[in-house]
Write an enzyme that holds these catalytic residues in place. Structure first.
Site, PDB file in Angstrom:
ATOM      1  N   TYR A  90      63.494 -17.188 -52.587  1.00  0.00           N
ATOM      2  CA  TYR A  90      64.650 -17.947 -53.067  1.00  0.00           C
ATOM      3  C   TYR A  90      65.834 -17.578 -52.183  1.00  0.00           C
ATOM      4  O   TYR A  90      66.079 -16.398 -51.920  1.00  0.00           O
ATOM      5  CB  TYR A  90      64.946 -17.574 -54.526  1.00  0.00           C
ATOM      6  N   GLU A  95      70.895 -24.654 -52.238  1.00  0.00           N
ATOM      7  CA  GLU A  95      69.870 -23.813 -52.871  1.00  0.00           C
ATOM      8  C   GLU A  95      68.497 -24.149 -52.281  1.00  0.00           C
ATOM      9  O   GLU A  95      68.065 -25.298 -52.344  1.00  0.00           O
ATOM     10  CB  GLU A  95      69.863 -24.055 -54.385  1.00  0.00           C
TER      11      GLU A  95
END
Ligand code: ADP
Ligand code: MG
Length: 401
Positions: free
Chosen positions: A119, A207
């Site tokens: 991530y 993101e």
């Protein structure tokens, strides 16, 4: 403003960020044509909606055993079948709410063999006033869950705007992800590309989930969510064409045409207020009196008759609205001008629900006189508490048969 995954990837690719090849498709035929331009033998058919969690999402119209919004295909025929099954259907994910979102676009992209998922996100950290890089080894998962269950697996690094991104930031992120050697170098490059994209587009968030290591030892962005700072939209006219209005609330679109800040909420009392802080206070006091606001609406400092009328129309187009509370502080904009606007707007839209108005500030008496002499059933209030009590009482009063 948010954009689709495929648009985000095309944008990031321009900044040198590695993404698998792919094409957007609006129909089954386009999906097949897209797949034919990719080498195979693995393709991914991805629903394009402005929400995450698509992989684990469910299609309302398909049975509970049907696959989600991100599907692997091992032949062109499988791409065709999956595209046909997904297009036009409603996808419900943890981010869409129960109503879900209709899938009108697909992204057909190269399938990669994933060795590991990370991530990586860039966002504006208000506390430090800097861009923060958030990195975690727990990719492909819902980051809120990671933050809740294993916060030690999330590393946050902030970037001093005076220096911008430095080589040590890249090394820190690589270390946080446990990457060494060539992968650490690739990581620094990806971070640099993301940072340039963030600054260059005035993004509010980027993101990447997942950032994958492929079986060939390459870092690849497999999913990207990009949002832009609406205050900087005027600097990026080229980005405006990426807007997909079908993903936005129709009333919010209408409001944005008049430069009104409008957000639809679940309650029954429509609010028209000038100033975001006053709007928040108005919503709070409605709740304190035991009712719920139907919207947040800031008409801004330069509220004129046109804006007030547009605001009334937007509030009234919401069938949940049972009463309206207008709370205006006349500063630069005088109360008499506001009152003229309210009266004209109330006439034009033939007001069908109770309206309580609280005016305060410059020329307040003239304003109140205009409302009183209008002949309209406007209920005047003296202060904010009085206004909230009056509108809540009106809305809660039993309707005469
Ligand atoms: P969402 O986050 O909305 O569920 P993603 O794009 O992250 O959608 O896809 C979900 C999962 O599907 C990813 O975590 C990854 O494991 C897999 N995936 C996505 N794109 C690809 C791809 N191009 N090749 C192989 N697997 C993929
Ligand atoms: Mg994802």
């Amino acid at each position: 403003m948010n954009i689709h995954e495929y648009q985000a990837k095309e944008l990031l690719a321009k900044f040198g960020v590695p993404v698998p090849a792919g094409f957007a498709a609006m129909s089954v035929d386009e999906a097949v044509a897209a797949a034919q331009q990719l080498p195979g033998p693995l393709w991914v058919v991805k629903a394009q909606i402005h929400a995450g969690g698509r992989g684990k999402g469910k299609f309302t119209e398909l049975g509970p055993d049907a696959k989600g919004g991100v599907r692997l295909a091992r032949s062109i025929d499988e791409v065709r079948d999956n595209a046909a099954e997904m297009l036009g259907k409603t996808l419900v994910t943890i981010q869409t709410g129960a109503a879900g979102k209709q899938v009108q676009r697909l992204y057909i992209t190269d399938g990669v063999d994933i060795a590991k998922e990370f991530y990586l996100a860039l966002l504006v950290d208000r506390e430090t006033g800097r861009i923060a890089v958030v990195a975690s080894t727990e990719g492909g998962m819902d980051i809120e869950t990671v933050a809740h269950d294993t916060p030690e697996k999330i590393a946050t690094i902030t970037i001093d705007p005076a220096t911008g991104l430095m080589p040590h930031h890249g090394r820190s992120v690589a270390a946080a992800l446990g990457l060494k050697g060539d992968l650490a170098k690739q990581c620094a490059k990806v971070l640099s590309g993301l940072y340039q994209a963030f600054i260059g587009t005035d993004a509010s968030q980027i993101e990447i989930n997942p950032l994958a290591v492929t079986d060939k030892g390459e870092l690849m962005v497999l999913d990207a969510k990009v949002g832009f700072d609406s205050n900087a939209e005027f600097r990026h006219k080229d980005l405006a064409e990426l807007r997909d209005l079908t993903e936005e609330d129709p009333m919010e679109i209408e409001a944005s045409k008049y430069d009104l800040s409008y957000i639809k909420l679940d309650g029954s009392i429509g609010c028209m207020v000038n100033g975001a802080g006053l709007a928040m206070a108005t919503m709070d006091i409605i709740k304190l009196e035991g009712a719920e606001p139907a919207n947040f609406l800031d008409v801004g400092g330069g509220a004129n008759k046109e804006k007030v009328t547009a605001a009334f129309k937007i509030i009234l187009s919401d069938p949940a609205v049972k009463g309206i509370l207008v709370n205006i502080f006349g500063g630069i904009m005088r109360c008499d001008i506001i009152a003229d606007g309210i009266v004209a707007a109330a006439r034009e839209v033939s007001l069908s629900v109770p309206l309580v108005v609280r005016l305060e500030g410059t020329n307040v008496q003239q304003g109140k006189d205009i409302l009183a002499q209008s002949g309209l059933p406007i209920i005047a209030a003296n202060d904010l508490g009085d206004a909230a009590r009056k509108i809540v009482a009106e809305v809660k009063a039993p309707v005469a048969a």
